[in-house]
Design a protein around this motif. Sequence first.
Motif, PDB file in Angstrom:
ATOM      1  N   SER A 139     -60.778 -97.304 -55.678  1.00  0.00           N
ATOM      2  CA  SER A 139     -61.140 -96.757 -54.366  1.00  0.00           C
ATOM      3  C   SER A 139     -62.462 -96.009 -54.437  1.00  0.00           C
ATOM      4  O   SER A 139     -63.191 -95.972 -53.448  1.00  0.00           O
ATOM      5  CB  SER A 139     -60.025 -95.898 -53.776  1.00  0.00           C
ATOM      6  OG  SER A 139     -59.471 -95.069 -54.718  1.00  0.00           O
ATOM      7  N   ILE A 140     -62.783 -95.434 -55.599  1.00  0.00           N
ATOM      8  CA  ILE A 140     -64.108 -94.808 -55.724  1.00  0.00           C
ATOM      9  C   ILE A 140     -65.190 -95.875 -55.582  1.00  0.00           C
ATOM     10  O   ILE A 140     -66.169 -95.696 -54.852  1.00  0.00           O
ATOM     11  CB  ILE A 140     -64.234 -94.079 -57.081  1.00  0.00           C
ATOM     12  CG1 ILE A 140     -63.320 -92.861 -57.091  1.00  0.00           C
ATOM     13  CG2 ILE A 140     -65.685 -93.634 -57.315  1.00  0.00           C
ATOM     14  CD1 ILE A 140     -63.248 -92.146 -58.409  1.00  0.00           C
ATOM     15  N   THR A 175     -47.389 -90.545 -55.544  1.00  0.00           N
ATOM     16  CA  THR A 175     -47.036 -90.439 -56.968  1.00  0.00           C
ATOM     17  C   THR A 175     -47.568 -89.137 -57.545  1.00  0.00           C
ATOM     18  O   THR A 175     -46.878 -88.435 -58.286  1.00  0.00           O
ATOM     19  CB  THR A 175     -47.660 -91.609 -57.764  1.00  0.00           C
ATOM     20  OG1 THR A 175     -47.476 -92.791 -57.026  1.00  0.00           O
ATOM     21  CG2 THR A 175     -47.030 -91.733 -59.125  1.00  0.00           C
ATOM     22  N   LEU A 231     -49.729 -94.614 -51.980  1.00  0.00           N
ATOM     23  CA  LEU A 231     -48.729 -94.524 -53.046  1.00  0.00           C
ATOM     24  C   LEU A 231     -49.252 -93.709 -54.218  1.00  0.00           C
ATOM     25  O   LEU A 231     -48.500 -92.988 -54.860  1.00  0.00           O
ATOM     26  CB  LEU A 231     -48.353 -95.923 -53.527  1.00  0.00           C
ATOM     27  CG  LEU A 231     -47.244 -96.576 -52.755  1.00  0.00           C
ATOM     28  CD1 LEU A 231     -47.076 -97.994 -53.190  1.00  0.00           C
ATOM     29  CD2 LEU A 231     -45.947 -95.815 -52.938  1.00  0.00           C
ATOM     30  N   VAL A 232     -50.571 -93.829 -54.485  1.00  0.00           N
ATOM     31  CA  VAL A 232     -51.150 -93.051 -55.568  1.00  0.00           C
ATOM     32  C   VAL A 232     -50.987 -91.569 -55.259  1.00  0.00           C
ATOM     33  O   VAL A 232     -50.568 -90.776 -56.110  1.00  0.00           O
ATOM     34  CB  VAL A 232     -52.633 -93.408 -55.752  1.00  0.00           C
ATOM     35  CG1 VAL A 232     -53.293 -92.453 -56.719  1.00  0.00           C
ATOM     36  CG2 VAL A 232     -52.777 -94.837 -56.232  1.00  0.00           C
ATOM     37  N   LEU A 260     -62.556 -89.270 -50.584  1.00  0.00           N
ATOM     38  CA  LEU A 260     -61.873 -89.889 -51.723  1.00  0.00           C
ATOM     39  C   LEU A 260     -60.357 -89.927 -51.519  1.00  0.00           C
ATOM     40  O   LEU A 260     -59.751 -90.994 -51.657  1.00  0.00           O
ATOM     41  CB  LEU A 260     -62.250 -89.180 -53.032  1.00  0.00           C
ATOM     42  CG  LEU A 260     -61.618 -89.824 -54.267  1.00  0.00           C
ATOM     43  CD1 LEU A 260     -62.093 -91.261 -54.426  1.00  0.00           C
ATOM     44  CD2 LEU A 260     -61.951 -89.045 -55.531  1.00  0.00           C
ATOM     45  N   ALA A 294     -51.953 -95.965 -60.933  1.00  0.00           N
ATOM     46  CA  ALA A 294     -52.562 -95.085 -59.936  1.00  0.00           C
ATOM     47  C   ALA A 294     -53.997 -94.745 -60.319  1.00  0.00           C
ATOM     48  O   ALA A 294     -54.887 -94.725 -59.466  1.00  0.00           O
ATOM     49  CB  ALA A 294     -51.728 -93.812 -59.787  1.00  0.00           C
ATOM     50  N   LEU A 335     -56.173 -97.693 -59.629  1.00  0.00           N
ATOM     51  CA  LEU A 335     -56.384 -97.839 -58.189  1.00  0.00           C
ATOM     52  C   LEU A 335     -57.370 -96.801 -57.663  1.00  0.00           C
ATOM     53  O   LEU A 335     -58.183 -97.078 -56.780  1.00  0.00           O
ATOM     54  CB  LEU A 335     -55.058 -97.721 -57.432  1.00  0.00           C
ATOM     55  CG  LEU A 335     -54.101 -98.891 -57.551  1.00  0.00           C
ATOM     56  CD1 LEU A 335     -52.864 -98.642 -56.713  1.00  0.00           C
ATOM     57  CD2 LEU A 335     -54.772-100.179 -57.094  1.00  0.00           C
ATOM     58  N   THR A 336     -57.285 -95.570 -58.226  1.00  0.00           N
ATOM     59  CA  THR A 336     -58.220 -94.536 -57.786  1.00  0.00           C
ATOM     60  C   THR A 336     -59.650 -94.928 -58.116  1.00  0.00           C
ATOM     61  O   THR A 336     -60.558 -94.765 -57.293  1.00  0.00           O
ATOM     62  CB  THR A 336     -57.886 -93.195 -58.473  1.00  0.00           C
ATOM     63  OG1 THR A 336     -56.504 -92.951 -58.310  1.00  0.00           O
ATOM     64  CG2 THR A 336     -58.679 -92.063 -57.874  1.00  0.00           C
ATOM     65  N   TRP A 363     -59.503 -92.569 -49.011  1.00  0.00           N
ATOM     66  CA  TRP A 363     -59.573 -93.942 -49.456  1.00  0.00           C
ATOM     67  C   TRP A 363     -58.587 -94.263 -50.574  1.00  0.00           C
ATOM     68  O   TRP A 363     -58.418 -95.412 -50.937  1.00  0.00           O
ATOM     69  CB  TRP A 363     -60.994 -94.263 -49.948  1.00  0.00           C
ATOM     70  CG  TRP A 363     -61.866 -94.643 -48.820  1.00  0.00           C
ATOM     71  CD1 TRP A 363     -62.675 -93.804 -48.110  1.00  0.00           C
ATOM     72  CD2 TRP A 363     -61.993 -95.930 -48.229  1.00  0.00           C
ATOM     73  NE1 TRP A 363     -63.298 -94.497 -47.118  1.00  0.00           N
ATOM     74  CE2 TRP A 363     -62.903 -95.803 -47.166  1.00  0.00           C
ATOM     75  CE3 TRP A 363     -61.429 -97.179 -48.492  1.00  0.00           C
ATOM     76  CZ2 TRP A 363     -63.260 -96.883 -46.371  1.00  0.00           C
ATOM     77  CZ3 TRP A 363     -61.787 -98.249 -47.691  1.00  0.00           C
ATOM     78  CH2 TRP A 363     -62.695 -98.087 -46.647  1.00  0.00           C
ATOM     79  N   THR A 364     -57.996 -93.252 -51.158  1.00  0.00           N
ATOM     80  CA  THR A 364     -57.071 -93.507 -52.251  1.00  0.00           C
ATOM     81  C   THR A 364     -55.739 -93.974 -51.688  1.00  0.00           C
ATOM     82  O   THR A 364     -55.287 -93.482 -50.659  1.00  0.00           O
ATOM     83  CB  THR A 364     -56.854 -92.225 -53.070  1.00  0.00           C
ATOM     84  OG1 THR A 364     -58.119 -91.690 -53.382  1.00  0.00           O
ATOM     85  CG2 THR A 364     -56.101 -92.514 -54.333  1.00  0.00           C
ATOM     86  N   SER A 365     -55.151 -94.923 -52.378  1.00  0.00           N
ATOM     87  CA  SER A 365     -53.889 -95.498 -51.924  1.00  0.00           C
ATOM     88  C   SER A 365     -52.848 -94.411 -51.664  1.00  0.00           C
ATOM     89  O   SER A 365     -52.725 -93.447 -52.395  1.00  0.00           O
ATOM     90  CB  SER A 365     -53.390 -96.468 -52.988  1.00  0.00           C
ATOM     91  OG  SER A 365     -52.009 -96.632 -52.870  1.00  0.00           O
TER      92      SER A 365
END
Lengths: 423, 284
Positions: free
Chosen positions: B261-262, A256, A252-253, A245, B254, B257-258, A248-250
């Motif tokens: 991505s899940i 942040t 930037l996320v 996870l 964010a 976006l998470t 795969w998470t950006s």
Amino acid sequence: MTDQVTTQEVLTTADGVPLKISLKRAMRKKMITSLLLVTPLFLFILLTFLMPITDMLLRSVDNKIVGELLPRTIPLFSGWDENGQELPGEDIYRAMVEDIKEGAEAKTILRLGRRLNFERSGMSSLFRKSARTIKRIEQPDSYKAAMIKIDKRWGDINLWRLIKRERGSFTNSHFLSAIDRQSNDDGTIGPKPEYKQIYIKLFVRTMTLSLLITFMTVLLGYPISYLLATLPTKISNMLMILVLLPFWTSLLVRTTAWIALLQKEGVINDLMVAIGIISNDHRIVMIHNKTGTILAMTHILLPFMVLPLFSVMKTIPVSYMRAARSLGATRFTAFRRIYLPNSIPGIGAGGILVFILAIGYYITPELVGGVSGTFISNMIAYHIQGSLNWGLGAALGTLLLMLVLALYILYDKIVGIDNMKLG
Amino acid sequence: MAKLPPYTTTGGYIWHYTYLAICGLIFLFLIFPILVIVPLSFNAIPYFSFTEKMLSFDPEGYSLRWYIEFLNSLNWQGAIKNSFIIAIFSTIISTFLGTLAALGLSRPNFPFKTTIMGILISPMVVPLIISAAGMFFFYSRIGLQGTFIGVILAHAALATPFVLITVTATLVGFDRSLTRSAATLGASPTRTFFKITVPLITPGVISGALFAFVTSFDEVVVILFVGSYRQRTIPWQMFSGIREQISPTILAVATILTILSILMLTAMELLRRRNERMRGMAPK
């Protein structure tokens, strides 16, 4: 013997072509088809990627601007000995006046000033001032005297030495700057003044921080990779999600998230104040410095360590450890003598991968690194977008690229590029 | 590992549970930062930290205002639109070119295979900042800097290696006797390609396309150099948001976006399983 073979009946296909030739023909046709399939991508990469990289490499040594903007002056330089104590002759001064006049009209001369200003401060203002006032020089008795009257810096022999040194279409000055060296007035190459030496320090910092981050990912990645590799598949697949996870998470996320956690009014400081470890006035600064970069990048790059490490550990039979234990090894000895050596390839693969990714990182250091946690890539970006010293930015980029390519060759030797896993 | 053998000593037990605790902490380190932003994005006040109201689960401490702000802001609306336009076009280009090249390169005796493969995956190898710098120089020279075409081409170049690698990986396990059987049974090469090859490589192509999409959708370094405000994508907007005025809107983005991505991770996992099933069908 040989005659017999050749006279023997040749195998043919249905339409009478010898089988060998027919096969060859079919193979060639297939080969051409596959070449044709690869060509579009090859051309695409060439145009959109390789040419830009080449452009950057060339820009790091490109110096055409001087020759283009001083077309009259440059050819005359061969008649002047820069190692002597004499200023250039009247002809060079006259050519320079004409070049500046033309450049002032076309408004291009300031670009030359900016270019030379990277070598010696004050050049930009000198050219700006000269461009403004040079119109006054009309048929003087002495061009030399007239120019020195405009600005006495034109009477400085070192300035002329600099222009002559930078007359070629190529220059090494960007690379010299990139390794904190400069050409001295006498033409020798020496170190820059101490206060201007920043790039080597920055390269060293980039490498040491990247090494530290790599070490942290090994330290954190090893135990969980071992756990994932030894647990039953069902449970380890579930736990693998916790690794995938973040993967795969950006980016930037995640960056942040670390800002939210680490900043002065952030979650971790709040928590520590709440349970009384620190007082409200002594909140710890954990971001916009090295700590921020190290923590955030360790988190971001950890999956790149776990995935290769896991796939190597998966191949180590459990029975090895059991055998070692049953032969009388302690838990620790069995690990040190059996498991660790077997898992070294995984550490190597993950380690080099993380290190390569780390030294080229830009976003995270830029956002959480502050001053002490920035990398060489941030300096490259600064020279391209901020100081507009593109040549130096390109030279720093070229050095970084060389470093990364060298590491990739190492990676290829140890792991093989083909084994690169995408998770 | 699952069960400790009966002869385990007390020390062994202590060590075992300490080890599990350490692993737990490391997993927490991996996942906590991502989870923590979710509640924070529902903050009623413009701070990045938990308020007392939030901690006491007072509904007043929570609000959707940052999500509303995200959806109403013109900056973000443009960013969402641009992100999808750029990602979709660069995915199409890179999937098409990457799949073709993977099919070509999969032939056993392709000349200079390693070298060509090396060149083709180089956009993945070179640090992004260097690609960004080079593209900035070159694209401004030919007038593509600050244009949608420039950004799409740049992203497509960055994404093709992922397509190439995933499709190549699918083709490695590809049983060539299947296409040969099709040929001996009288199928034309075209028919063989569409009836045999395409269904078998489709999972690989789709996961390659997903990789390409994510690469473009997440990409932030190159867009900062090759793009401008007009091409701003979600990452571009986030980056400038973090640098300029940091507000929980970023956290709302964010969180969204998470969740995306899940979803993506689930899709990849399903594809992987399907691929394995398809492989299982192929006679070994």
